[in-house]
Design an enzyme around this catalytic site. Structure first.
Site, PDB file in Angstrom:
ATOM      1  N   MET A  75       7.167   0.008  -6.364  1.00  0.00           N
ATOM      2  CA  MET A  75       7.505   1.278  -5.732  1.00  0.00           C
ATOM      3  C   MET A  75       8.292   2.251  -6.621  1.00  0.00           C
ATOM      4  O   MET A  75       7.970   3.423  -6.707  1.00  0.00           O
ATOM      5  CB  MET A  75       8.289   1.000  -4.452  1.00  0.00           C
ATOM      6  CG  MET A  75       8.666   2.227  -3.655  1.00  0.00           C
ATOM      7  SD  MET A  75       9.549   1.723  -2.189  1.00  0.00           S
ATOM      8  CE  MET A  75      10.971   0.881  -2.893  1.00  0.00           C
ATOM      9  N   HIS A  92       0.840  -1.192   0.000  1.00  0.00           N
ATOM     10  CA  HIS A  92       0.000   0.000   0.000  1.00  0.00           C
ATOM     11  C   HIS A  92       0.881   1.251   0.000  1.00  0.00           C
ATOM     12  O   HIS A  92       1.937   1.288   0.637  1.00  0.00           O
ATOM     13  CB  HIS A  92      -0.944  -0.005   1.200  1.00  0.00           C
ATOM     14  CG  HIS A  92      -1.985  -1.079   1.097  1.00  0.00           C
ATOM     15  ND1 HIS A  92      -2.779  -1.452   2.152  1.00  0.00           N
ATOM     16  CD2 HIS A  92      -2.364  -1.864   0.057  1.00  0.00           C
ATOM     17  CE1 HIS A  92      -3.602  -2.412   1.764  1.00  0.00           C
ATOM     18  NE2 HIS A  92      -3.361  -2.675   0.507  1.00  0.00           N
ATOM     19  N   SER A 103       3.334   3.215 -13.101  1.00  0.00           N
ATOM     20  CA  SER A 103       1.943   2.796 -12.934  1.00  0.00           C
ATOM     21  C   SER A 103       1.205   3.150 -14.220  1.00  0.00           C
ATOM     22  O   SER A 103       1.693   3.954 -15.033  1.00  0.00           O
ATOM     23  CB  SER A 103       1.299   3.508 -11.741  1.00  0.00           C
ATOM     24  OG  SER A 103       1.905   3.113 -10.530  1.00  0.00           O
ATOM     25  N   HIS A 120      -4.578  -6.102 -11.593  1.00  0.00           N
ATOM     26  CA  HIS A 120      -4.703  -5.071 -10.554  1.00  0.00           C
ATOM     27  C   HIS A 120      -3.370  -4.464 -10.143  1.00  0.00           C
ATOM     28  O   HIS A 120      -3.329  -3.550  -9.316  1.00  0.00           O
ATOM     29  CB  HIS A 120      -5.420  -5.636  -9.330  1.00  0.00           C
ATOM     30  CG  HIS A 120      -4.523  -6.272  -8.302  1.00  0.00           C
ATOM     31  ND1 HIS A 120      -3.627  -7.273  -8.605  1.00  0.00           N
ATOM     32  CD2 HIS A 120      -4.382  -6.041  -6.961  1.00  0.00           C
ATOM     33  CE1 HIS A 120      -2.981  -7.633  -7.502  1.00  0.00           C
ATOM     34  NE2 HIS A 120      -3.427  -6.912  -6.498  1.00  0.00           N
TER      35      HIS A 120
END
Length: 951
Positions: A852, A675, A856, A874
């Site tokens: 990280m 997260h 994206s 996902h």
């Protein structure tokens, strides 16, 4: 392994064995080896064997092995004959070592490994072995009380996560996986985030080794009852009236203590009643007349069978002052843990409470009974019996003494006193190995006294160590002043070092050591607040261990005592701004620091807002509507969320108290693991028309938030996994893997789970919404502009781990199905009615967070997703465990590389950089390329990280 490409980017593994449908893999050809290298495919084949599954079990290109379902797995089940499985919506196990000592309900100790012998019919799959069976009861913390709770399942697997050894100030130790929950204050925290100085909930009672015997539950209950009644009870025969010749048993004590006696009587099958009354007392003693008033509770049992059985077990009839009795032979011959129960119950009634005779020195505990002259010999024999039992536990007695008391109607009365040695190691054996039953006050004080003695010993041990060090330095030629400079601190005075230096040291605790009276007052408050004593963590070590690790399923409370220590859904959203990189770059460090400060992150992190139970109910039943009503969102935010930010049917009553407790302090927190919150730049636009519809452009600054339902959702899954383990057996569902435990969709178990799951999804929506609110506020603080000028509009919010009823065409017919998406994203195509009006002409935004320090992506749902039940990938998907990543990647090197790229990173722990290193994940470019090739989603934009916040 047999498979074939059935369409571009789609590979099929045909049905074999128990499979009801084939498995289909969405991947590029060079990615197949990774998917086939672990349990991912086998888990998908197991899913394909579940009842009611339709068409195929799908694995997205980011797929990897998980709990039950593979992560990246998608499966649809017939809405009428299918099932729901918590393992299909996200879950994992946390474990401890086989050598861990577990406290049973009888106050005896069993090794974790020994419990395995009590479970049968283990179901094996991969590293997991599970037995679904009601087992022995263990001690568990229920609120602020230690109570007995049943084991519902026993689980074990090979260690696959970082193992940590935690040691407390007074010597408690536990070795467990980094994610195993340990009670810290009022909440449970994973071991991996516990820090030096954190207070763990502990018990100092250790009991004695449990040895299995026949009818042990009955024998244990009778040992306790007999011990207690021998001390504080009576067995009498009625001499007149309609009950003449009948027996009655009764006992006095505090109501809460008698309630525990009553529970054991219920277990033995005997009814009892408790009454309270207030009395005025006038007592003549050797010290004069004493008047006082007291309220006492009385326990009464009228059952003649019970009274006869109690007499048979060794209870005398009539007043114990003038009758003979002894410790019965069956107690003397019983295992130590049965003898302990007898003694602890006897001492709960008659042994003196722990006390001190000096500031820090304890007095001798005394066990006393009165006897008339003619029964003195019998009384002394009983004292000797008790003395001999104590010796079985290495508890030494000092002497048996006598003194005269006031006479009764039978003549002179002698008080016999068995005095126990006050040597501190002896007291620890008494209080920690025997303890007290049926007396909560004495149990609490024994706990406090044990902790106090251990702290005294630690302080004295430190002084001995200092003395040794002083003499070593002196032998090396150092002067007194030099030694004092090296060693003196708050806990070591110059005067003590001087005495050691000249050989006059006395090894006693410091004069300013807290008195037991003051310590007791502080610790009673601590117990009142937390339910147990707290013991600070002194050392945390990472250990090498690759053997088996174990866990329990404990009914209701979901915790147990191991080595004296109490141990027990996500999604992503994208915000677009009106800023470009050039505008934000000069402020990037300050912005990232402010986001890290304003948005709580890390495992166990707590939110800025505290919620009452009723407020939390509103959050999880109303979803985003609650956040917008409270001023934490904009009205248009609701339109740009999957399901408009609220799953219908959420029922707060289906959520356990433990889940509520875990969830209440975590709304609006990022969490940890994969997260994150990122400030990103749109590096490249691949489809300008769709990008324009989504409101993104090249060079634009965006913010991505990846988080979920925190401990609230995990606990809901944990609670319902236990229910589903039973349901699968109840409904005769054959499981290829027990991790796929499930229940029919039309069952009560499934209905309750889905209502609780909806609460978890709504929690996740609000969690991300609160963080969005604080992102907007933080941008305002840094750039000092109104939010309208900065943009920060929600592009979309989509779930990752969820189950939903949807409609699809299967074999030419429209069917209602229940879709499990575990680590998969909904990806609806243009024209779908559930897409926001603003995007309906192009398709749903599909947000793919990378690892990280990589890219994206923003994708768009395409018509090809109809064949995967409206689902896409996902994320990048892990290719190695966190434990392996820590070994392979240097966090300092990663940080240096990110800084060199112009990225700013803020993380709660350096090791997170290793765990989340790009190399620990698949290549996200390959993953999104695969879903585009399969026609499931279309690549719209690529974002790169500038500022990264990790929990």
């Amino acid at each position: 392994m047999t498979y074939q490409e059935i369409s571009p980017g789609m590979y099929e593994v045909p049905k074999t064995g128990a499979m009801n449908v084939p498995v289909r893999l969405v991947a590029q050809a060079h990615m197949l080896d990774s998917i086939l290298s672990d349990r991912t495919l086998q888990q998908a084949k197991n899913v394909a064997a579940l009842p009611g599954i339709l068409d195929a079990a799908y694995v997205m290109p980011d797929g990897h092995e998980g709990y039950g379902f593979p992560i990246g797995g998608v499966a649809a089940f017939d809405a009428e004959s299918g099932i729901v499985s918590p393992g299909g919506l996200g879950y994992d196990l946390n474990c401890i070592l086989p050598s861990s000592n577990i406290l049973t309900e009888f106050g005896s100790v069993k090794k974790m490994l020994d419990f395995e012998k009590e479970f049968e019919n283990f179901q094996k799959h991969g590293n997991y072995q599970v037995s679904l069976q009601v087992g022995a009861n263990v001690l568990s913390l229920n609120g602020k009380q230690l109570e007995s709770r049943a084991l519902l399942a026993f689980m074990k697997k090979k260690a696959d996560k970082r193992m940590l050894k935690l040691t407390t100030k007074t010597g408690h130790t536990i070795t467990c996986s980094e994610d195993h929950p340990i009670k810290v204050g009022l909440e449970f925290k994973p071991a991996g985030i516990i820090r030096q100085g954190d207070p763990l909930s502990v018990t100092y009672f250790e009991g004695t080794t449990h040895i299995r015997i026949e009818n042990e539950e009955q024998m244990a209950s009778w040992a306790k009852i007999l011990g207690f009644f021998t001390g504080d009870g009576s067995l009498s025969e009625c001499k007149k009236g309609r009950k003449k010749g009948k027996y009655q048993a009764s006992a006095c004590g505090k109501k809460e203590d008698l309630e525990r006696v009553k529970k054991d009587l219920d277990r033995l099958g005997f009814k009892s009643s408790i009454s309270e009354r207030t009395r005025n007392h006038v007592i003549q003693s050797r010290y004069g007349e004493k008047k006082f008033q007291s309220t006492t509770a009385e326990l009464h049992i009228n059952s003649q069978t019970f009274c006869e059985k109690l007499q048979e077990k060794g209870m005398p009839i009539g007043r114990k002052t003038f009758c003979e009795f002894s410790v019965p032979g069956w107690i003397k011959q019983a295992p130590l843990w049965i003898q302990r129960l007898y003694l602890a119950s006897l001492f709960g009634a008659e042994l003196t409470t722990p006390y001190t005779i000096t500031k820090t020195g304890f007095g001798s505990p005394v066990f006393a009974q009165n006897k008339n002259d003619m029964f003195k010999i019998s009384g002394r024999a009983f004292m000797i019996d008790v003395m001999k039992l104590l010796e079985n536990f290495a508890v030494q007695t000092a002497k048996i003494s006598e003194r005269f008391e006031d006479p009764n109607q039978k003549g002179n009365v002698i008080r016999l006193r068995l005095q126990i040695s006050s040597q501190e190691d002896n007291l620890l054996r008494l209080w920690r190995n025997i303890g007290f039953e049926y007396n909560a006050k004495r149990s609490e004080l024994a706990e406090i006294a044990s902790q106090y003695i251990l702290l005294k010993k630690k302080a004295n041990g430190q002084r001995i160590a200092t003395d040794t060090l002083v003499k070593e330095y002196k032998a090396k030629g150092l002067t007194l002043k030099e030694v004092q400079k090296l060693l003196c601190n708050d806990e070591c005075s110059e005067r003590f070092v001087e005495r050691c230096f000249y050989g006059n040291s006395a090894f006693r605790i410091p004069l300013d050591f807290i008195s037991f009276k003051q310590f007791k007052e502080e610790k009673l408050k601590e117990i009142g607040q937390w339910g147990t004593l707290q013991d600070a963590v002194e050392k945390i070590e990472e250990t090498d261990y690759d053997g088996w690790v174990y866990d329990f399923t404990v009914a209701e409370t979901h915790n147990f005592i191991a080595n004296g220590i109490v141990v027990s859904n996500c999604g992503v959203r994208l915000l677009r701004t009106n800023y470009s990189e050039n505008e934000i770059r000069p402020h990037l460090q300050r912005l990232t620091d402010a986001l890290f400060k304003n948005i709580p992150s890390g495992v166990g992190s707590k939110a800025q807002i505290k919620f009452t139970p009723s407020e939390l109910e509103n959050v999880v039943t109303q979803g985003l509507d609650w956040a917008i009503e409270k001023g934490y969102g904009r009205k248009q935010d609701r339109d740009h969320c999957e399901e408009n930010g609220c799953f219908k049917g959420a029922d707060y009553s289906k959520v356990s108290d433990l889940a509520k407790k875990r969830g209440s302090p975590q709304v609006g927190t990022l969490g940890s693991g994969n997260h994150f919150l990122e400030v990103q730049k749109v590096e490249k636009i691949y489809d300008p028309a769709i990008a324009k519809a989504f409101g993104v452009f090249e060079g634009q600054i965006t913010v991505m938030i990846h988080s979920g339902s925190r401990g609230f959702g995990h606990q809901i899954c944990d609670d319902n996994l236990r229910v589903m383990l039973r349901a699968a057996e109840k409904y005769g569902i054959a499981l290829a893997d027990p991790e796929l435990c499930c229940a029919p969709l039309d069952s009560k178990e499934a209905e309750d789970y889905l209502k609780a799951m909806s609460c978890a999804v709504n929690y996740a929506f609000c969690n991300r919404q609160l963080m969005t609110h604080w992102v907007r506020e933080t941008f305002g603080q840094v750039f000092r502009k109104p939010q309208e000028e900065m943009g920060l509009e929600l592009v979309y919010d989509v779930c990752h781990n969820v189950g939903k009823t949807e409609e699809y065409e299967i074999e030419g017919k429209t069917r209602k199905v229940f879709v499990h998406r575990k680590g998969a994203t909904r990806a609806f195509w243009a024209g779908h009615p559930q897409i926001p009006q603003a995007y309906r002409s192009v398709g749903q935004p599909v947000i793919i967070p990378g690892s990280m320090n990589t890219s994206s992506y923003l994708l768009c749902g395409m018509p090809g997703a109809k064949k995967t039940f409206g689902s896409s990938c996902h994320g990048a998907g892990r290719r190695m465990s966190r434990h392996q990543a820590i070994r392979e990647f240097d966090s300092r090197k990663i940080e240096a590389e990110m800084i060199q790229k112009g990225q700013v990173i803020r993380a709660t722990q350096p090791r997170l950089l290793s765990e989340e290193a790009g190399g620990a994940y698949k290549n996200v470019d390959d993953v999104v390329g695969a879903v585009e090739k399969a026609g499931i989603s279309k690549i719209v934009a690529k974002m790169i990280p500038l500022g990264v916040v990790k929990g």
